[in-house]
Motif scaffolding. Structure first.
Motif, PDB file in Angstrom:
ATOM      1  N   UNK A  54      -2.856  -2.905  -0.833  1.00  0.00           N
ATOM      2  CA  UNK A  54      -1.442  -4.695  -1.262  1.00  0.00           C
ATOM      3  C   UNK A  54      -0.747  -4.242   0.150  1.00  0.00           C
ATOM      4  N   UNK A  55      -0.633  -2.883   1.163  1.00  0.00           N
ATOM      5  CA  UNK A  55      -0.162  -2.849   1.531  1.00  0.00           C
ATOM      6  C   UNK A  55      -0.281  -3.038   3.157  1.00  0.00           C
ATOM      7  N   UNK A  56      -1.439  -3.488   3.653  1.00  0.00           N
ATOM      8  CA  UNK A  56      -2.176  -4.125   4.646  1.00  0.00           C
ATOM      9  C   UNK A  56      -2.008  -5.840   4.873  1.00  0.00           C
ATOM     10  N   UNK A  57      -2.303  -5.893   2.995  1.00  0.00           N
ATOM     11  CA  UNK A  57      -2.021  -7.721   3.535  1.00  0.00           C
ATOM     12  C   UNK A  57      -0.368  -8.196   3.012  1.00  0.00           C
ATOM     13  N   UNK A  58       0.285  -7.120   2.983  1.00  0.00           N
ATOM     14  CA  UNK A  58       2.340  -7.296   3.342  1.00  0.00           C
ATOM     15  C   UNK A  58       2.096  -7.239   4.184  1.00  0.00           C
ATOM     16  N   UNK A  59       2.015  -6.308   4.925  1.00  0.00           N
ATOM     17  CA  UNK A  59       1.733  -6.179   6.951  1.00  0.00           C
ATOM     18  C   UNK A  59       1.781  -7.352   7.037  1.00  0.00           C
ATOM     19  N   UNK A  60       0.575  -7.856   7.111  1.00  0.00           N
ATOM     20  CA  UNK A  60       0.162  -9.393   7.954  1.00  0.00           C
ATOM     21  C   UNK A  60       1.487 -10.238   7.463  1.00  0.00           C
ATOM     22  N   UNK A  61       1.738 -10.417   5.942  1.00  0.00           N
ATOM     23  CA  UNK A  61       2.829 -11.767   6.028  1.00  0.00           C
ATOM     24  C   UNK A  61       4.305 -11.508   5.785  1.00  0.00           C
ATOM     25  N   UNK A  62       4.216 -10.008   5.980  1.00  0.00           N
ATOM     26  CA  UNK A  62       6.376 -10.039   5.707  1.00  0.00           C
ATOM     27  C   UNK A  62       6.962 -10.400   7.565  1.00  0.00           C
ATOM     28  N   UNK A  63       7.968 -10.693   7.573  1.00  0.00           N
ATOM     29  CA  UNK A  63       8.761 -10.627   8.713  1.00  0.00           C
ATOM     30  C   UNK A  63      10.000  -9.620   8.731  1.00  0.00           C
ATOM     31  N   UNK A  64      10.438  -8.597   7.682  1.00  0.00           N
ATOM     32  CA  UNK A  64      11.332  -7.638   8.132  1.00  0.00           C
ATOM     33  C   UNK A  64      10.169  -6.227   7.554  1.00  0.00           C
ATOM     34  N   UNK A  65      11.031  -5.240   6.798  1.00  0.00           N
ATOM     35  CA  UNK A  65      10.005  -4.492   6.837  1.00  0.00           C
ATOM     36  C   UNK A  65       9.942  -4.023   5.316  1.00  0.00           C
ATOM     37  N   UNK A  66       8.222  -3.122   5.402  1.00  0.00           N
ATOM     38  CA  UNK A  66       7.922  -2.886   4.059  1.00  0.00           C
ATOM     39  C   UNK A  66       8.779  -1.490   3.803  1.00  0.00           C
ATOM     40  N   UNK A  67       9.118  -1.701   2.618  1.00  0.00           N
ATOM     41  CA  UNK A  67       9.960  -0.126   1.783  1.00  0.00           C
ATOM     42  C   UNK A  67       8.689   0.091   0.584  1.00  0.00           C
ATOM     43  N   UNK A  68       9.171   0.824   0.594  1.00  0.00           N
ATOM     44  CA  UNK A  68       7.444   1.138  -0.395  1.00  0.00           C
ATOM     45  C   UNK A  68       7.687   2.764  -1.572  1.00  0.00           C
ATOM     46  N   UNK A  69       8.404   1.746  -2.520  1.00  0.00           N
ATOM     47  CA  UNK A  69       7.796   3.545  -4.182  1.00  0.00           C
ATOM     48  C   UNK A  69       7.215   3.472  -4.179  1.00  0.00           C
ATOM     49  N   UNK A  70       6.862   4.771  -4.483  1.00  0.00           N
ATOM     50  CA  UNK A  70       5.289   5.526  -4.999  1.00  0.00           C
ATOM     51  C   UNK A  70       5.351   7.045  -5.718  1.00  0.00           C
ATOM     52  N   UNK A  71       4.685   6.738  -6.424  1.00  0.00           N
ATOM     53  CA  UNK A  71       4.171   8.275  -6.864  1.00  0.00           C
ATOM     54  C   UNK A  71       2.993   8.914  -7.144  1.00  0.00           C
ATOM     55  N   UNK A  72       2.271   9.354  -7.616  1.00  0.00           N
ATOM     56  CA  UNK A  72       1.436   9.965  -8.196  1.00  0.00           C
ATOM     57  C   UNK A  72       1.092  10.137  -9.453  1.00  0.00           C
ATOM     58  N   UNK A  73      -0.134   9.501 -10.513  1.00  0.00           N
ATOM     59  CA  UNK A  73      -0.093   9.515 -12.015  1.00  0.00           C
ATOM     60  C   UNK A  73      -0.178  11.095 -12.608  1.00  0.00           C
ATOM     61  N   UNK A  74       0.181  11.727 -13.369  1.00  0.00           N
ATOM     62  CA  UNK A  74      -0.628  13.279 -13.288  1.00  0.00           C
ATOM     63  C   UNK A  74      -1.604  13.302 -14.488  1.00  0.00           C
ATOM     64  N   UNK A  75      -1.973  14.116 -14.927  1.00  0.00           N
ATOM     65  CA  UNK A  75      -3.259  14.358 -15.330  1.00  0.00           C
ATOM     66  C   UNK A  75      -4.578  13.778 -14.870  1.00  0.00           C
ATOM     67  N   UNK A  76      -4.521  13.638 -13.661  1.00  0.00           N
ATOM     68  CA  UNK A  76      -5.659  12.334 -12.922  1.00  0.00           C
ATOM     69  C   UNK A  76      -5.748  12.811 -11.891  1.00  0.00           C
ATOM     70  N   UNK A  77      -6.973  12.516 -10.942  1.00  0.00           N
ATOM     71  CA  UNK A  77      -7.331  12.989  -9.661  1.00  0.00           C
ATOM     72  C   UNK A  77      -6.351  13.457  -8.747  1.00  0.00           C
ATOM     73  N   UNK A  78      -6.751  14.194  -8.239  1.00  0.00           N
ATOM     74  CA  UNK A  78      -5.518  15.175  -8.285  1.00  0.00           C
ATOM     75  C   UNK A  78      -5.791  15.304  -6.158  1.00  0.00           C
ATOM     76  N   UNK A  79      -7.114  14.907  -5.860  1.00  0.00           N
ATOM     77  CA  UNK A  79      -7.344  14.688  -4.050  1.00  0.00           C
ATOM     78  C   UNK A  79      -7.147  12.865  -3.746  1.00  0.00           C
ATOM     79  N   UNK A  80      -6.968  12.274  -5.227  1.00  0.00           N
ATOM     80  CA  UNK A  80      -6.129  10.697  -4.143  1.00  0.00           C
ATOM     81  C   UNK A  80      -4.817  11.084  -4.182  1.00  0.00           C
ATOM     82  N   UNK A  81      -4.413  12.493  -4.242  1.00  0.00           N
ATOM     83  CA  UNK A  81      -2.766  12.150  -4.139  1.00  0.00           C
ATOM     84  C   UNK A  81      -2.290  12.032  -2.442  1.00  0.00           C
ATOM     85  N   UNK A  82      -3.009  13.144  -1.407  1.00  0.00           N
ATOM     86  CA  UNK A  82      -2.778  12.725  -0.033  1.00  0.00           C
ATOM     87  C   UNK A  82      -2.859  11.908   0.310  1.00  0.00           C
ATOM     88  N   UNK A  83      -4.622  11.460  -0.022  1.00  0.00           N
ATOM     89  CA  UNK A  83      -4.953  10.277   0.581  1.00  0.00           C
ATOM     90  C   UNK A  83      -4.148   8.930   0.505  1.00  0.00           C
TER      91      UNK A  83
END
Ligand SMILES: CC(=O)N[C@H]1[C@@H](OP(=O)(O)OP(=O)(O)OC[C@H]2O[C@@H](n3ccc(=O)[nH]c3=O)[C@H](O)[C@@H]2O)O[C@H](CO)[C@@H](O)[C@@H]1O[C@H](C)C(=O)N[C@@H](C)C(=O)N[C@H](CCC(=O)O)C(=O)O
Ligand SMILES: Nc1ncnc2c1ncn2[C@@H]1O[C@H](COP(=O)(O)OP(=O)(O)OP(=O)(O)O)[C@@H](O)[C@H]1O
Length: 499
Positions: A366-395
């Motif tokens: 999603x972000x790499x695609x957005x980077x290709x089409x957006x003229x301005x900046x990308x401002x991302x709001x996100x977190x990671x879900x609990x009770x789930x794969x811990x290892x994916x958070x850092x990635x």
């Protein structure tokens, strides 16, 4: 189904029986959840991951269960005269009993399953949309909604529901003369045999990337589980694979049963020449018949070109013409919470989208695609879900840093975990020192991101998509929908600008 027929069906599984009611009695439904038991239902006690259904036998009986099927002799309550059938393994028989009781056979429908880490809801919903638009009667099982024709039956708890729920929906579908059933199948569902006894005409694989390693332990285990869905293919069924994402050698099915798609020119359906803005996309597909199709859609991104091509192949295999399919793609508005644009943001000169990316790969796409089409900046709001794969958070933190100009790190659904701890684990992957802020309260985070935006910027609020509640420990739920909250923030910003 009569009790005598049930006993006959179970005869090879039975260890012990105590049935004093009239065996000519017709039972109503099989239920594996005591809370849903009604008079004359049969309760099947199943030991689960969280609790043991055997502990709810009293509750099932008080609601009118006529007898209980169980597999743990130690859990037969001593204090009541209980009609029961003790068998070897309750999980094993649920599907067959449920479908037998509803007179459903997999042959009643043309069945399509889509699996993969990301893109399942989009593909399944688009196939349902194209079939409906083409005058076919279709049922949809997706994470967002279960639909029979154009009616939303319910918003499900699971991506792939329980066997009992599937049997209920298939029964309703049969009464509505539905011909096609489209189903998202999660790795949990395959592992827990929620798709037992189903047989698919078509099975699609979108991609297999890291997720759910809390449940499957290793990537190989996760991948093998996904790949084992092909055991549920009908004899003449076909498997549809994105060959840019998954190597064909992984599949243990006859190679002439596989249809491929991708940008790779070795694919049966080759995607090329994508042109897109934030509002629409056009691309081309070279078909096996040598045609070049021009596709127009209001869902955007290379990943959606994959999803659209996948859905097109399904519908083509079902006998629709390319023209019919192309026209229906144009009218597809997308799935709620999947790169969903908030229209009111347009008036502010920037864009705000809600997206369900909650895996490293989805976020990357999603972000790499957005980077290709957006003229301005990308401002991302996100977190990671609990009770789930811990290892994916850092990635996910690393991926966010790679593409975003501003990161607002916040809380997703912490479930039983400490939100601050999850934030710390995501933060470990964030390489930005500037333009990075932690705002744990999600509403404040969304508001801040929208207030940071200037002309031509894109605010992406990722992770929770269509979801209506934020989930905290001890089952606490707070009403929270990203689309609604972001819309309120936009409206309030617009009001303040008018003053
Ligand atoms: C860990 C897991 O996957 N659990 C799923 C599993 O539950 P389970 O069989 O272990 O059931 P349990 O909650 O321990 O209860 C055991 C038995 O007691 C019964 N019970 C329980 C309480 C009660 O009051 N009375 C009663 O009779 C239950 O109905 C059940 O028969 O089977 C249930 C029915 O199919 C699922 O609803 C449940 O999903 C839980 C809620 C869950 O969170 N699952 C997630 C991990 C999941 O499956 N996710 C995938 C999507 C993944 C993705 O694509 O991102 C999905 O398909 O949704
Ligand atoms: N083909 C794809 N490849 C990678 N990422 C995708 C793809 N399609 C969608 N995505 C990303 O994944 C998110 C979820 O999409 P979608 O709901 O279709 O997937 P899903 O597999 O059904 O996920 P879930 O089962 O968790 O609902 C989207 O919001 C988008 O960010």
């Amino acid at each position: 189904m009569k009790i005598s027929e049930i006993l006959d069906f179970l005869k090879d599984e039975i260890i012990e029986t105590r049935i004093e009611v009239d065996t000519d009695l017709e039972i109503k439904n099989f239920k594996d959840n005591s809370e849903l038991v009604e008079k004359n239902d049969v309760f099947i006690a199943v030991k689960g991951f969280k609790v043991d259904g055997h502990d709810f036998i009293h509750s099932a009986l008080s609601r009118g269960a006529v007898f209980v099927i169980l597999d743990n002799p130690e859990k037969i309550p001593e204090d009541l005269s209980l009609d029961y059938v003790l068998i070897k393994n309750t999980r094993k028989v649920i599907a067959e009993l449920a479908y037998k009781n509803k007179h459903i056979s997999p042959k009643d429908f043309k069945m399509f399953a889509v699996t993969g880490t990301n893109g399942k809801s989009t593909v399944a919903t688009l196939v349902h949309h194209i079939l409906q638009e083409s005058g076919k009667k279709s049922t949809l099982f997706s994470t967002v909604e279960i639909m029979i024709k154009d009616q939303v039956i319910e918003e499900p708890y699971n991506t792939t529901p329980s066997v009992i729920k599937i049997s209920e929906i298939l029964e309703k579908s049969k009464l509505e003369n539905v011909e096609f059933v489209n189903m998202e199948v999660s790795s949990h569902a395959i592992h827990q045999k929620r798709v037992e006894k189903l047989e698919y005409d078509l099975i699609s694989y979108t991609n297999i990337t890291r997720d759910h390693l809390d449940y499957h332990h290793t990537f190989k285990e996760y991948m093998d589980t996904k790949l084992s869905l092909t055991n549920y293919l009908k004899k003449n069924g076909k498997v549809i694979v994105n060959i840019d994402e998954i190597e064909l050698d992984n599949f243990h099915v006859d190679k002439n049963k596989i249809i491929t798609y991708g940008f790779d020119d070795k694919a049966d359906y080759t995607i090329k020449s994508i042109n897109q803005s934030i509002y629409q996309m056009n691309f081309k597909i070279d078909t096996p018949e040598g045609e070049e199709l021009s596709i127009y859609s209001s869902i955007i991104g290379k990943f959606n070109a994959y999803n659209i091509t996948n859905a097109l192949i399904v519908c083509k295999e079902y006998g629709l013409s390319y023209d019919q399919i192309k026209h229906s793609i144009i009218t597809f508005k997308g799935v709620r919470g999947r790169f969903e644009l908030i229209p009111s943001s347009k008036a502010l000169g920037f864009s705000v989208v809600i997206d369900f990316a909650h895996t490293p790969d989805a976020l990357d796409k999603v972000l790499s695609n957005a980077k290709e089409i957006v003229k301005g900046r990308i401002i991302l709001v996100f977190g990671a879900g609990g009770n789930a794969d811990v290892g994916k958070r850092k990635i996910m933190g690393e991926v966010a840093s790679k593409y975003s100009d501003i990161i607002v790190l916040t809380t997703d659904d912490p479930k039983d975990e400490d939100p601050e701890k999850i934030i710390e684990q995501v933060k470990d992957g964030i390489t930005k020192e500037r333009n990075f802020i932690v705002i744990p309260e999600r509403k404040t985070a969304i508001n801040a991101a929208i207030n940071f935006a200037n002309r031509d910027d894109l605010v992406i609020i990722a992770g929770r998509g269509h979801e209506k509640f934020q989930l905290f420990s001890n089952g606490k739920q707070i009403k929270f929908n990203d689309f609604e909250i972001a819309s309120e923030c936009i409206d309030s910003l617009r009001r303040s600008m008018k003053k």
